[in-house]
Scaffold this motif. Sequence first.
Motif, PDB file in Angstrom:
ATOM      1  N   GLY A 394       0.792  -1.213   0.000  1.00  0.00           N
ATOM      2  CA  GLY A 394       0.000   0.000   0.000  1.00  0.00           C
ATOM      3  C   GLY A 394       0.821   1.258   0.000  1.00  0.00           C
ATOM      4  N   GLY A 395       2.156   1.135  -0.006  1.00  0.00           N
ATOM      5  CA  GLY A 395       3.028   2.302   0.004  1.00  0.00           C
ATOM      6  C   GLY A 395       4.477   1.879  -0.003  1.00  0.00           C
ATOM      7  N   GLY A 396       5.362   2.867  -0.113  1.00  0.00           N
ATOM      8  CA  GLY A 396       6.788   2.598  -0.108  1.00  0.00           C
ATOM      9  C   GLY A 396       7.312   2.172  -1.462  1.00  0.00           C
ATOM     10  N   LYS A 397       8.544   1.731  -1.485  1.00  0.00           N
ATOM     11  CA  LYS A 397       9.219   1.280  -2.707  1.00  0.00           C
ATOM     12  C   LYS A 397       9.804  -0.107  -2.473  1.00  0.00           C
ATOM     13  CE  LYS A 397      11.756   5.060  -2.771  1.00  0.00           C
ATOM     14  NZ  LYS A 397      12.797   6.023  -3.188  1.00  0.00           N
ATOM     15  N   MET A 398       9.547  -0.999  -3.382  1.00  0.00           N
ATOM     16  CA  MET A 398      10.036  -2.363  -3.286  1.00  0.00           C
ATOM     17  C   MET A 398      10.667  -2.769  -4.605  1.00  0.00           C
ATOM     18  SD  MET A 398      10.346  -5.371  -1.697  1.00  0.00           S
ATOM     19  CE  MET A 398       9.253  -5.287  -0.281  1.00  0.00           C
ATOM     20  N   THR A 399      11.945  -3.154  -4.554  1.00  0.00           N
ATOM     21  CA  THR A 399      12.651  -3.667  -5.720  1.00  0.00           C
ATOM     22  C   THR A 399      13.094  -5.090  -5.409  1.00  0.00           C
ATOM     23  OG1 THR A 399      13.474  -1.454  -6.257  1.00  0.00           O
ATOM     24  CG2 THR A 399      14.565  -3.322  -7.316  1.00  0.00           C
ATOM     25  N   VAL A 400      12.683  -6.020  -6.237  1.00  0.00           N
ATOM     26  CA  VAL A 400      12.997  -7.432  -6.018  1.00  0.00           C
ATOM     27  C   VAL A 400      13.785  -7.966  -7.198  1.00  0.00           C
ATOM     28  CG1 VAL A 400      12.086  -9.742  -5.575  1.00  0.00           C
ATOM     29  CG2 VAL A 400      10.866  -7.733  -4.693  1.00  0.00           C
ATOM     30  N   TRP A 401      15.005  -8.389  -6.928  1.00  0.00           N
ATOM     31  CA  TRP A 401      15.804  -9.118  -7.914  1.00  0.00           C
ATOM     32  C   TRP A 401      15.661 -10.591  -7.553  1.00  0.00           C
ATOM     33  CZ3 TRP A 401      16.702  -5.754 -11.478  1.00  0.00           C
ATOM     34  CH2 TRP A 401      16.969  -4.431 -11.161  1.00  0.00           C
ATOM     35  N   ASN A 408      11.580 -20.993  -8.589  1.00  0.00           N
ATOM     36  CA  ASN A 408      11.160 -19.953  -7.646  1.00  0.00           C
ATOM     37  C   ASN A 408      10.742 -18.718  -8.432  1.00  0.00           C
ATOM     38  OD1 ASN A 408      11.941 -21.037  -4.799  1.00  0.00           O
ATOM     39  ND2 ASN A 408      13.767 -21.424  -6.038  1.00  0.00           N
ATOM     40  N   GLY A 409      10.189 -17.735  -7.713  1.00  0.00           N
ATOM     41  CA  GLY A 409       9.745 -16.531  -8.397  1.00  0.00           C
ATOM     42  C   GLY A 409      10.100 -15.283  -7.622  1.00  0.00           C
ATOM     43  N   ALA A 410      10.203 -14.165  -8.328  1.00  0.00           N
ATOM     44  CA  ALA A 410      10.445 -12.894  -7.653  1.00  0.00           C
ATOM     45  C   ALA A 410       9.297 -12.579  -6.701  1.00  0.00           C
ATOM     46  CB  ALA A 410      10.615 -11.776  -8.676  1.00  0.00           C
ATOM     47  N   ILE A 411       8.061 -12.933  -7.101  1.00  0.00           N
ATOM     48  CA  ILE A 411       6.880 -12.784  -6.259  1.00  0.00           C
ATOM     49  C   ILE A 411       6.233 -14.148  -6.099  1.00  0.00           C
ATOM     50  CG2 ILE A 411       4.594 -11.734  -6.035  1.00  0.00           C
ATOM     51  CD1 ILE A 411       5.601  -9.476  -7.861  1.00  0.00           C
ATOM     52  N   ASP A 412       5.928 -14.514  -4.840  1.00  0.00           N
ATOM     53  CA  ASP A 412       5.253 -15.783  -4.572  1.00  0.00           C
ATOM     54  C   ASP A 412       4.324 -15.575  -3.372  1.00  0.00           C
ATOM     55  OD1 ASP A 412       4.404 -18.355  -4.273  1.00  0.00           O
ATOM     56  OD2 ASP A 412       6.318 -19.165  -3.576  1.00  0.00           O
ATOM     57  N   ALA A 413       3.106 -15.176  -3.648  1.00  0.00           N
ATOM     58  CA  ALA A 413       2.109 -14.948  -2.604  1.00  0.00           C
ATOM     59  C   ALA A 413       0.981 -15.953  -2.793  1.00  0.00           C
ATOM     60  CB  ALA A 413       1.578 -13.525  -2.667  1.00  0.00           C
ATOM     61  N   GLU A 414       0.845 -16.868  -1.846  1.00  0.00           N
ATOM     62  CA  GLU A 414      -0.083 -17.986  -2.005  1.00  0.00           C
ATOM     63  C   GLU A 414      -1.523 -17.514  -2.188  1.00  0.00           C
ATOM     64  OE1 GLU A 414      -1.413 -21.818   0.660  1.00  0.00           O
ATOM     65  OE2 GLU A 414       0.724 -21.355   0.491  1.00  0.00           O
ATOM     66  N   SER A 415      -1.923 -16.476  -1.438  1.00  0.00           N
ATOM     67  CA  SER A 415      -3.289 -15.966  -1.563  1.00  0.00           C
ATOM     68  C   SER A 415      -3.362 -14.743  -2.469  1.00  0.00           C
ATOM     69  CB  SER A 415      -3.837 -15.605  -0.174  1.00  0.00           C
ATOM     70  OG  SER A 415      -3.853 -16.732   0.671  1.00  0.00           O
ATOM     71  N   GLN A 430      11.028 -17.044 -15.242  1.00  0.00           N
ATOM     72  CA  GLN A 430       9.651 -17.205 -15.720  1.00  0.00           C
ATOM     73  C   GLN A 430       8.935 -18.392 -15.121  1.00  0.00           C
ATOM     74  OE1 GLN A 430       8.866 -16.810 -19.963  1.00  0.00           O
ATOM     75  NE2 GLN A 430      10.883 -15.894 -20.274  1.00  0.00           N
ATOM     76  N   GLY A 431       9.642 -19.385 -14.640  1.00  0.00           N
ATOM     77  CA  GLY A 431       9.015 -20.648 -14.277  1.00  0.00           C
ATOM     78  C   GLY A 431       7.898 -20.542 -13.263  1.00  0.00           C
ATOM     79  N   MET A 432       8.107 -19.759 -12.202  1.00  0.00           N
ATOM     80  CA  MET A 432       7.103 -19.617 -11.144  1.00  0.00           C
ATOM     81  C   MET A 432       6.723 -18.152 -10.960  1.00  0.00           C
ATOM     82  SD  MET A 432       6.584 -22.737  -9.916  1.00  0.00           S
ATOM     83  CE  MET A 432       5.993 -22.552  -8.241  1.00  0.00           C
ATOM     84  N   ASP A 433       6.786 -17.370 -12.024  1.00  0.00           N
ATOM     85  CA  ASP A 433       6.547 -15.933 -11.891  1.00  0.00           C
ATOM     86  C   ASP A 433       5.079 -15.647 -11.586  1.00  0.00           C
ATOM     87  OD1 ASP A 433       5.774 -16.785 -14.386  1.00  0.00           O
ATOM     88  OD2 ASP A 433       6.417 -14.973 -15.420  1.00  0.00           O
ATOM     89  N   GLN A 434       4.860 -14.535 -10.908  1.00  0.00           N
ATOM     90  CA  GLN A 434       3.523 -14.153 -10.480  1.00  0.00           C
ATOM     91  C   GLN A 434       3.377 -12.640 -10.562  1.00  0.00           C
ATOM     92  OE1 GLN A 434       2.594 -15.436  -6.500  1.00  0.00           O
ATOM     93  NE2 GLN A 434       0.538 -14.596  -6.495  1.00  0.00           N
ATOM     94  N   ALA A 435       2.190 -12.174 -10.945  1.00  0.00           N
ATOM     95  CA  ALA A 435       1.887 -10.750 -10.983  1.00  0.00           C
ATOM     96  C   ALA A 435       0.881 -10.425  -9.889  1.00  0.00           C
ATOM     97  CB  ALA A 435       1.325 -10.368 -12.345  1.00  0.00           C
ATOM     98  N   PRO A 436       0.713  -9.139  -9.536  1.00  0.00           N
ATOM     99  CA  PRO A 436      -0.309  -8.765  -8.556  1.00  0.00           C
ATOM    100  C   PRO A 436      -1.696  -9.235  -8.976  1.00  0.00           C
ATOM    101  CG  PRO A 436       1.199  -6.955  -8.889  1.00  0.00           C
ATOM    102  CD  PRO A 436       1.552  -7.991  -9.913  1.00  0.00           C
TER     103      PRO A 436
END
Length: 521
Positions: A394-401, A408-415, A430-436
Motif C-alpha cells: 500500500g506504500g513505499g518502494k520495493m525492488t525485487v531481484w 522460484n519466483g520474484a513474487i510468490d504470494a499464495e493468496s 519465468q518458471g514460477m513468476d507471479q503478478a499482482p
Amino acid sequence: MKKNLRKKFAAVALTAGVALGGCKVGSSQASEVGAASNSIASGSSAGSAKFAATDGDGLKTLDSLRSASEKSVPSGDVYSTTVTAAKATVESVMAENQKPHADSNDAQYDAASATKISLNGASASVEGSGAAASEGKVTISSAGTYVLSGKFTGQILVTAADSDKVKIVLDGAEISSSTDAAIRVKSADEAVVIAAEGTVNSVSDTSKYADSSGPTAAIASSADLTLGGAGTLNVTGNGNDGVSSSDGLVILGGKINVKAADDAVRGQDYVVIAGGTLSLQAKGDAVKADNETASGRGYVLMTGGNVTASAGSDAIDATSDVVLAGGSTKVAKSQEGVEGATILLAGGSAAITSSDDGLNATGGDSPWLSVTGGDWTVNAQGDGFDSNGAGYMGGGKMTVWGPTNGGNGAIDAESGLTMAGGALFAAGSQGMDQAPATSSAQASIKVTGQASKGSTFAVFDSNGKQIASYTLVKNAGSFVFSSPDIVKGKKYTIKVDGEQVVTATAGDYDENRMSMPGGRR
C-alpha cells in the motif's frame, strides 16, 4: 531490432492489473543490492509511512509504541492475531504484542553515584555497595549502577532481586570467561549493559559450556536485557550466541559488533532495535526471537539504528511478527533474509541478499507480508517476496531481484499480492513468476522475455514520458512493475537499452506476446 538486443529480449509478454495510489516517491531510487541505478519519475506517488523513523527518532518511536503495545493481546498460541495484511499498521501489530520493557532513557546513568569496580586479571576491587569480588568472579546482588574498567578473566554475575534494575557500565572493560558467560544475569527485573561514551569494550565466553542454566552466550540474561550507551561493545560468542535473553532484549544505542557461533542477538520474547550501529556476524541467525508458545511474544521490532548482518541462516527470524518501522538494514549474506509469521515493512530501508527466500512470511494459519512504507531492495536466489498467505503493498518502494532458476519466483504470494499503492519492480525467472492480483486497484504490468544483467529496463507512458528505469543486477525473464502512474486502460511502452520491445494496455490480463524480428510488430 539489433542482433544483440534480440538476444537480450527474445520474447515479450505483457500483463496489467489494477490498484490504487499512495504518496510521494523521490526522484531517484538507488539499489543497495548490486550495482543497479534505478529511478522512478518524480511525479509518482508510492506511499508514505507514519513510522519512517531514522536513527535519531527511533527512540521516540519506541516510546510511542510502548504506549500502544499490549492493548489487545489475543488468546491462543504465539501465531494468534486479528490483524490482516491490508489493515496492518505498526500500532495495530504492537497492540497485540508484549510491551517492550525499556524506554529511551534506560541507558542513562549517574557515574558520580555509581559503584566502581576495577578489574585486574582474575581479581577485582570494589568501591561502593552492592557488589563483591572473589577470584575470577564479581557478584552484583542489588539494584544500582556499576562502572567496570580494566581487564578481567572471569565472570560478572548478577543475582539481584526480581524487582531490581541493574546497570552495568563498561568503561574500557575487557571481560573473558573460559568456563561460562562473561556477563551472566541470573536474576533481576532488568539488566542494562552500557558502553560508556568514547570507550572500547569487549566480552567473550567459553567455547565449551558444561551444564548451564539459562541462555548460553557471551552476555546471557535470564531477565529482561537492554544494551545502550555511546561507546563500542565487541561481543564474541564462542560457545553459542553473542547476546541472549530468555525474556526480552532491547537495543538503544552504541556501536555493537557481534561474532557468534550460533545467533548474534537473541531475545526469547522479543528483540527491539531502536538505535545504535550493529555489525552482526552469525553462523546461525543474526537477529532472533523464538518464543514458540505464548501469544504476544516471539516478535522483532526495529524503529531505528543501523544493522549490517551476515548470517549462516536467517538475518532476521521471528516466530510471530517482524515489524520494520525505521532505521536501515543491510544483509550481506543469509539463507533467508527476513522470516516471520507476519512481516510488516512500514518505514526505514533494507538491502537484503539471500541464498533462498528474501522475505518469507510463514508460520501459523494466516501468515501475511505487508509493505506500507520504506525503501526495500531484495536480491534472492529463492523467492524474493514470499508469503505463504496474503501479500499486500500500500506504500513505499520495493525492488525485487528474484531467482534465475525456474523453481522460484520474484513474487510468490499464495493468496495473491494486492497492490493498493507504492512502487513495485520485480525481476526474476519465468518458471514460477507471479503478478499482482487482478482484483487489485492499482494497475500493474508484467512482461516476459530474457534480458541480461546490466541492461536498462524502462517504462514510458503514451506521451513518451519515462515513468521508471532500472538497471538489471542479474539476468531475468519476467518483469513486474506497478506504481500509481500506471492507469488501467492506458498504453505503456517498455524499452530495453533504449529500444522499444513492446507496447501494451494496463489492466489487460490477456497475455500479449509480441514476437521479435522477423515476427516483431
